[in-house]
Design a protein around this motif. Structure first.
Motif, PDB file in Angstrom:
ATOM      1  N   ARG A  93     -39.036  -7.474  22.207  1.00  0.00           N
ATOM      2  CA  ARG A  93     -37.851  -7.233  23.045  1.00  0.00           C
ATOM      3  C   ARG A  93     -36.561  -7.658  22.365  1.00  0.00           C
ATOM      4  O   ARG A  93     -35.523  -7.018  22.544  1.00  0.00           O
ATOM      5  CB  ARG A  93     -38.003  -7.994  24.371  1.00  0.00           C
ATOM      6  CG  ARG A  93     -39.012  -7.363  25.326  1.00  0.00           C
ATOM      7  CD  ARG A  93     -39.233  -8.247  26.521  1.00  0.00           C
ATOM      8  NE  ARG A  93     -40.139  -7.629  27.497  1.00  0.00           N
ATOM      9  CZ  ARG A  93     -40.787  -8.292  28.440  1.00  0.00           C
ATOM     10  NH1 ARG A  93     -40.628  -9.608  28.560  1.00  0.00           N
ATOM     11  NH2 ARG A  93     -41.583  -7.654  29.276  1.00  0.00           N
ATOM     12  N   THR A  94     -36.620  -8.733  21.599  1.00  0.00           N
ATOM     13  CA  THR A  94     -35.386  -9.314  21.066  1.00  0.00           C
ATOM     14  C   THR A  94     -35.168  -9.073  19.578  1.00  0.00           C
ATOM     15  O   THR A  94     -34.021  -9.085  19.111  1.00  0.00           O
ATOM     16  CB  THR A  94     -35.372 -10.838  21.310  1.00  0.00           C
ATOM     17  OG1 THR A  94     -36.493 -11.437  20.631  1.00  0.00           O
ATOM     18  CG2 THR A  94     -35.458 -11.152  22.792  1.00  0.00           C
ATOM     19  N   ARG A  95     -36.264  -8.847  18.824  1.00  0.00           N
ATOM     20  CA  ARG A  95     -36.126  -8.683  17.370  1.00  0.00           C
ATOM     21  C   ARG A  95     -37.035  -7.568  16.863  1.00  0.00           C
ATOM     22  O   ARG A  95     -37.710  -7.714  15.847  1.00  0.00           O
ATOM     23  CB  ARG A  95     -36.463 -10.000  16.661  1.00  0.00           C
ATOM     24  CG  ARG A  95     -35.567 -11.163  17.042  1.00  0.00           C
ATOM     25  CD  ARG A  95     -35.959 -12.429  16.283  1.00  0.00           C
ATOM     26  NE  ARG A  95     -35.835 -12.264  14.843  1.00  0.00           N
ATOM     27  CZ  ARG A  95     -36.274 -13.159  13.954  1.00  0.00           C
ATOM     28  NH1 ARG A  95     -36.858 -14.278  14.372  1.00  0.00           N
ATOM     29  NH2 ARG A  95     -36.145 -12.949  12.653  1.00  0.00           N
ATOM     30  N   ALA A  96     -37.053  -6.456  17.575  1.00  0.00           N
ATOM     31  CA  ALA A  96     -37.955  -5.356  17.209  1.00  0.00           C
ATOM     32  C   ALA A  96     -37.710  -4.871  15.780  1.00  0.00           C
ATOM     33  O   ALA A  96     -38.662  -4.605  15.033  1.00  0.00           O
ATOM     34  CB  ALA A  96     -37.802  -4.200  18.194  1.00  0.00           C
ATOM     35  N   ALA A  97     -36.456  -4.747  15.391  1.00  0.00           N
ATOM     36  CA  ALA A  97     -36.149  -4.261  14.043  1.00  0.00           C
ATOM     37  C   ALA A  97     -36.684  -5.214  12.977  1.00  0.00           C
ATOM     38  O   ALA A  97     -37.242  -4.784  11.957  1.00  0.00           O
ATOM     39  CB  ALA A  97     -34.640  -4.079  13.884  1.00  0.00           C
ATOM     40  N   ASP A  98     -36.515  -6.530  13.208  1.00  0.00           N
ATOM     41  CA  ASP A  98     -37.031  -7.512  12.250  1.00  0.00           C
ATOM     42  C   ASP A  98     -38.554  -7.465  12.179  1.00  0.00           C
ATOM     43  O   ASP A  98     -39.141  -7.573  11.096  1.00  0.00           O
ATOM     44  CB  ASP A  98     -36.587  -8.920  12.649  1.00  0.00           C
ATOM     45  CG  ASP A  98     -35.088  -9.124  12.504  1.00  0.00           C
ATOM     46  OD1 ASP A  98     -34.456  -8.362  11.749  1.00  0.00           O
ATOM     47  OD2 ASP A  98     -34.555 -10.031  13.161  1.00  0.00           O
ATOM     48  N   LEU A  99     -39.197  -7.311  13.337  1.00  0.00           N
ATOM     49  CA  LEU A  99     -40.662  -7.280  13.383  1.00  0.00           C
ATOM     50  C   LEU A  99     -41.206  -6.074  12.625  1.00  0.00           C
ATOM     51  O   LEU A  99     -42.128  -6.196  11.813  1.00  0.00           O
ATOM     52  CB  LEU A  99     -41.134  -7.277  14.834  1.00  0.00           C
ATOM     53  CG  LEU A  99     -42.643  -7.223  15.092  1.00  0.00           C
ATOM     54  CD1 LEU A  99     -43.381  -8.276  14.285  1.00  0.00           C
ATOM     55  CD2 LEU A  99     -42.923  -7.394  16.585  1.00  0.00           C
ATOM     56  N   ILE A 100     -40.628  -4.905  12.864  1.00  0.00           N
ATOM     57  CA  ILE A 100     -41.076  -3.700  12.168  1.00  0.00           C
ATOM     58  C   ILE A 100     -40.792  -3.800  10.671  1.00  0.00           C
ATOM     59  O   ILE A 100     -41.641  -3.436   9.833  1.00  0.00           O
ATOM     60  CB  ILE A 100     -40.403  -2.447  12.761  1.00  0.00           C
ATOM     61  CG1 ILE A 100     -40.939  -2.175  14.171  1.00  0.00           C
ATOM     62  CG2 ILE A 100     -40.640  -1.232  11.864  1.00  0.00           C
ATOM     63  CD1 ILE A 100     -42.429  -1.853  14.235  1.00  0.00           C
ATOM     64  N   ALA A 101     -39.635  -4.316  10.319  1.00  0.00           N
ATOM     65  CA  ALA A 101     -39.281  -4.447   8.900  1.00  0.00           C
ATOM     66  C   ALA A 101     -40.268  -5.354   8.176  1.00  0.00           C
ATOM     67  O   ALA A 101     -40.699  -5.063   7.050  1.00  0.00           O
ATOM     68  CB  ALA A 101     -37.859  -4.984   8.757  1.00  0.00           C
ATOM     69  N   GLN A 102     -40.670  -6.461   8.818  1.00  0.00           N
ATOM     70  CA  GLN A 102     -41.599  -7.381   8.182  1.00  0.00           C
ATOM     71  C   GLN A 102     -43.006  -6.782   8.095  1.00  0.00           C
ATOM     72  O   GLN A 102     -43.703  -6.938   7.088  1.00  0.00           O
ATOM     73  CB  GLN A 102     -41.650  -8.701   8.956  1.00  0.00           C
ATOM     74  CG  GLN A 102     -42.321  -9.836   8.186  1.00  0.00           C
ATOM     75  CD  GLN A 102     -41.527 -10.235   6.951  1.00  0.00           C
ATOM     76  OE1 GLN A 102     -40.385 -10.651   7.038  1.00  0.00           O
ATOM     77  NE2 GLN A 102     -42.141 -10.085   5.775  1.00  0.00           N
ATOM     78  N   LEU A 103     -43.429  -6.075   9.154  1.00  0.00           N
ATOM     79  CA  LEU A 103     -44.714  -5.373   9.091  1.00  0.00           C
ATOM     80  C   LEU A 103     -44.720  -4.336   7.975  1.00  0.00           C
ATOM     81  O   LEU A 103     -45.734  -4.141   7.292  1.00  0.00           O
ATOM     82  CB  LEU A 103     -44.999  -4.678  10.430  1.00  0.00           C
ATOM     83  CG  LEU A 103     -45.665  -5.500  11.530  1.00  0.00           C
ATOM     84  CD1 LEU A 103     -45.658  -4.728  12.849  1.00  0.00           C
ATOM     85  CD2 LEU A 103     -47.103  -5.872  11.143  1.00  0.00           C
TER      86      LEU A 103
END
Length: 278
Positions: A93-103
């Motif tokens: 919810r809060t850091r979707a872009a960061d999560l996808i980028a790290q994955l």
């Protein structure tokens, strides 16, 4: 020998292993159906599109992780390592872009989703997926063996004689396990432990105990090294702390993650020269 980092610095250096097999969560079939439908509608994929989908539906996070072979336990361990939390709902919810980028950085999730979405699945494929959880334990064992192979290559590269997966003779007739004894178990001058886990559990405590046994058996002339990696340690930091403390107290001569094997090679060569093997 290498300067001892803090425990926090060592934890930050631990790396996830490349998944050995893919798998999906059969208990969340409807969620997976919605996720796959969303992916089909978003093609061609990129990080921004996946981040928007994840922000809109945070429960897609473990589905995306499953595509790159992460079980929920391993996904939580990876999250804890990369984001200091295992809560994927809040992160999505809060850091979707960061999560996808790290994955994507660690597991190439965009490419994996593109490939999976373009595949025509058969009944045999589904049966193989259903069976895959039974094989994951073997996959984790293989990951540890893969790291052993890399460490073995370092030892071979220095031209050192060695015996793998043995016990070495120490002080007062004590023996201890060693993944590599150099030159051999009976006359070991250097002993190396290789402990790699992405899953958590009692095996990490067993690994820490094995290294403590090596320290207990060590003579003043022997060198003890350990190659310790995998993000299972992130959620069992008490066990990792025991190993790190032995290093801090100079009871172990060096502890290295996969990313520092070049440093291990230098330290191993230095030790081999000191004991007259080179």
């Amino acid at each position: 020998m290498t300067a001892v980092p803090t425990l926090e610095e060592y934890v930050a250096s631990l790396s996830p292993f490349a998944p050995q097999s893919l798998g999906v969560d059969a208990d969340a079939l409807e969620l997976c159906r919605r996720a796959t439908t969303t992916i089909d509608e978003l093609k061609p994929l990129d990080q921004a599109k996946l981040a928007a989908a994840l922000s809109n539906e945070p429960r897609f996070a473990p589905v995306f992780a499953a595509v790159v072979g992460l079980s929920q336990e391993r996904f939580k361990t990876w999250l804890q390592s990369r984001f200091a939390t295992a809560g994927w709902i809040t992160l999505s919810r809060t850091r979707a872009a960061d999560l996808i980028a790290q994955l994507d950085d660690d597991f190439a999730v965009v490419e994996a989703l593109e490939i999976e979405a373009a595949t025509e699945w058969t009944w045999a494929d589904i049966l193989a997926r259903v069976m895959s959880p039974r094989q994951r334990a073997g996959g984790w064992v293989q990951q540890g063996r893969d790291l052993e192979d890399v460490v073995e290559d370092v030892i071979k590269g220095l031209g050192l004689p060695y015996v793998p997966r043995t016990r070495f003779q120490g002080r007062a007739d004590l023996t201890a396990p060693a993944d590599f004894a150099i030159p051999d178990g009976q006359e070991a001058l250097i002993a190396v432990a290789v402990k790699a886990f992405d899953s958590t559990g009692s095996k990490l405590s067993d690994a820490a105990r094995e290294i403590e046994q090596m320290v207990e058996a060590k003579t003043p002339r022997q060198f003890i090294f350990a190659v310790v990696d995998g993000q299972g340690w992130v959620r069992r930091q008490g066990d990792l702390r025991r190993i790190h403390e032995s290093w801090r107290k100079k009871l172990v001569d060096g502890v290295y993650p996969r990313g520092k094997l070049d440093v291990f090679a230098v330290d191993l060569e230095t030790a081999a020269k000191r004991v007259g093997l080179i």
